[in-house]
Design an enzyme around this catalytic site. Sequence first.
Site, PDB file in Angstrom:
ATOM      1  N   TRP A  16       0.830  -1.209   0.000  1.00 27.27           N
ATOM      2  CA  TRP A  16       0.000   0.000   0.000  1.00 27.27           C
ATOM      3  C   TRP A  16       0.858   1.250   0.000  1.00 27.27           C
ATOM      4  O   TRP A  16       0.547   2.218  -0.702  1.00 27.27           O
ATOM      5  CB  TRP A  16      -0.999  -0.017   1.155  1.00 27.27           C
ATOM      6  CG  TRP A  16      -2.059  -1.061   0.943  1.00 27.27           C
ATOM      7  CD1 TRP A  16      -2.304  -2.158   1.704  1.00 27.27           C
ATOM      8  CD2 TRP A  16      -2.997  -1.138  -0.158  1.00 27.27           C
ATOM      9  NE1 TRP A  16      -3.332  -2.904   1.164  1.00 27.27           N
ATOM     10  CE2 TRP A  16      -3.780  -2.306   0.020  1.00 27.27           C
ATOM     11  CE3 TRP A  16      -3.249  -0.338  -1.281  1.00 27.27           C
ATOM     12  CZ2 TRP A  16      -4.795  -2.684  -0.873  1.00 27.27           C
ATOM     13  CZ3 TRP A  16      -4.262  -0.710  -2.165  1.00 27.27           C
ATOM     14  CH2 TRP A  16      -5.017  -1.866  -1.954  1.00 27.27           C
ATOM     15  N   LYS A  54     -13.000  -1.357   5.781  1.00 27.24           N
ATOM     16  CA  LYS A  54     -12.350  -2.302   6.695  1.00 27.24           C
ATOM     17  C   LYS A  54     -12.867  -2.123   8.122  1.00 27.24           C
ATOM     18  O   LYS A  54     -13.331  -3.066   8.724  1.00 27.24           O
ATOM     19  CB  LYS A  54     -10.837  -2.145   6.659  1.00 27.24           C
ATOM     20  CG  LYS A  54     -10.190  -2.903   5.502  1.00 27.24           C
ATOM     21  CD  LYS A  54      -9.767  -2.031   4.382  1.00 27.24           C
ATOM     22  CE  LYS A  54      -9.223  -2.817   3.209  1.00 27.24           C
ATOM     23  NZ  LYS A  54      -8.317  -2.003   2.397  1.00 27.24           N
ATOM     24  N   ASP A  76      -2.187   6.822   5.813  1.00 27.31           N
ATOM     25  CA  ASP A  76      -3.233   5.964   5.273  1.00 27.31           C
ATOM     26  C   ASP A  76      -3.601   5.023   6.422  1.00 27.31           C
ATOM     27  O   ASP A  76      -2.810   4.170   6.809  1.00 27.31           O
ATOM     28  CB  ASP A  76      -2.683   5.178   4.069  1.00 27.31           C
ATOM     29  CG  ASP A  76      -3.669   4.144   3.536  1.00 27.31           C
ATOM     30  OD1 ASP A  76      -4.774   4.022   4.082  1.00 27.31           O
ATOM     31  OD2 ASP A  76      -3.303   3.461   2.551  1.00 27.31           O
TER      32      ASP A  76
HETATM   33  C1  LIG Z   1      -7.666  -1.506   1.318  1.00 22.20           C
HETATM   34  C2  LIG Z   1      -6.592  -0.521   1.417  1.00 22.20           C
HETATM   35  C3  LIG Z   1      -6.411   0.492   0.458  1.00 22.20           C
HETATM   36  C4  LIG Z   1      -7.264   0.585  -0.783  1.00 22.20           C
HETATM   37  O1  LIG Z   1      -8.476   1.104  -0.503  1.00 22.20           O
HETATM   38  P1  LIG Z   1      -9.562   1.397  -1.645  1.00 22.20           P
HETATM   39  O2  LIG Z   1     -10.642   2.067  -0.859  1.00 22.20           O
HETATM   40  O3  LIG Z   1      -9.960   0.079  -2.242  1.00 22.20           O
HETATM   41  O4  LIG Z   1      -8.947   2.285  -2.651  1.00 22.20           O
HETATM   42  C5  LIG Z   1      -5.410   1.403   0.664  1.00 22.20           C
HETATM   43  N1  LIG Z   1      -4.606   1.336   1.733  1.00 22.20           N
HETATM   44  C6  LIG Z   1      -4.735   0.375   2.667  1.00 22.20           C
HETATM   45  C7  LIG Z   1      -3.807   0.359   3.842  1.00 22.20           C
HETATM   46  C8  LIG Z   1      -5.734  -0.583   2.538  1.00 22.20           C
HETATM   47  O5  LIG Z   1      -5.865  -1.543   3.470  1.00 22.20           O
END
Ligand SMILES: *Cc1c(COP(=O)(O)O)cnc(C)c1O
Length: 360
Positions: free
Chosen positions: A102, A195, A171
């Site tokens: 990521w 999540k 993030d």
């Molecule tokens: C799932 C995830 C993403 C991607 O998220 P989207 O909403 O599908 O773009 C980005 N960063 C992390 C840490 C994730 O777990």
Amino acid sequence: MTRAYNFNAGPAALPLEVLQKAQEEIVDFKGIGMSIMEVSHRSKEYEAVNDETQQLLLELLELPAGYKVLFLQGGASTQFAMLPMNLLTAGKVGSYVMTGSWAEKAIQEAKLIGETHIAASSKEGVLHIPALSEIEIPENAAYLHVTSNETIAGTQYQEFPDTGSIPLVSDMSSDILSRRIDASKFSLIYAGAQKNLGPSGVTIVVAKEDLFNNAPKTIPTMLRYSTYLKNNSLYNTPPVYSIYMVNLVLKWVKEQGGVAAVEKANREKTDLIYNVLDNSGGFYEGLAQKDSRSIMNVTFKLQTEELEKEFLALAKKNGFVGLGGHRSVGHLRASTYNAVPYASCKALVDLLDEFKRTHG
Ligand SMILES: *Cc1c(COP(=O)(O)O)cnc(C)c1O
């Protein structure tokens, strides 16, 4: 009704109570004779949901005044680009800690916009978070970007760097509200909702209000943070149902006793699983370095691919879903987000024990 033992990585489990509340309100939201999906986003009913959801999130993150919550679309993946578009101005460099897939995606997008820099990096082939002392931030950094939880590797920061006057950005898609943190260390936090916060469709940004004063004037309106800030996330039609679901999830977190109580439960859940892996005499093996282990995504393996296939087949037969590793790393992964009940984790360790007894 039987609910699956849901260890999906994302979209992921939602609290049963939240789903039931949504079910109850789906044909008649608070006596208006419609669902919240069917009213104007300019109505007082939706405005109340919009405002309350922002307040709940600020409260659960224990943030001081000066922070604002924005509701966007396009997932965390859009934030990989939107962040540098708004903050990575001429003469500045976007500094990133490289911890896995990521973080890598975030930096790739930033490279399209401006100059980037690697502040620290995980060692090749080791699933871990670099020590804070290894992080070097250039003086002209527009920000330092970290990925608080690497969902695919199963690694998580245990503490966060002090960046002084340089904005710290994270993030937090896969661990927001999973544990108490000093959120005021961050100038901007972003997270796709699917999540820990609700269904997919809404992306949350929590940021210091004054962060966007110098954003370039050439950014398209919908990709400018200030558009959302100035319009209370109502410049255009927001994903109202996803935001409504986030509202219910945040109330559920509060009912659990807040983030501290949720953290305690998360630690109990993952301690249970890590203990079984560590005491299996090498039959199971955790993939992440111990000092970087995540309380959201437990990655592990068996000694052969054959055994892993057999384990997944047995798991499927017993009502478990989502235990396969990410397609890029393989092996196994149990995502134990806030809404995954202790009982599911207990059932998983029982299954792990049984499989070892019969195959060890
Ligand atoms: C799932 C995830 C993403 C991607 O998220 P989207 O909403 O599908 O773009 C980005 N960063 C992390 C840490 C994730 O777990």
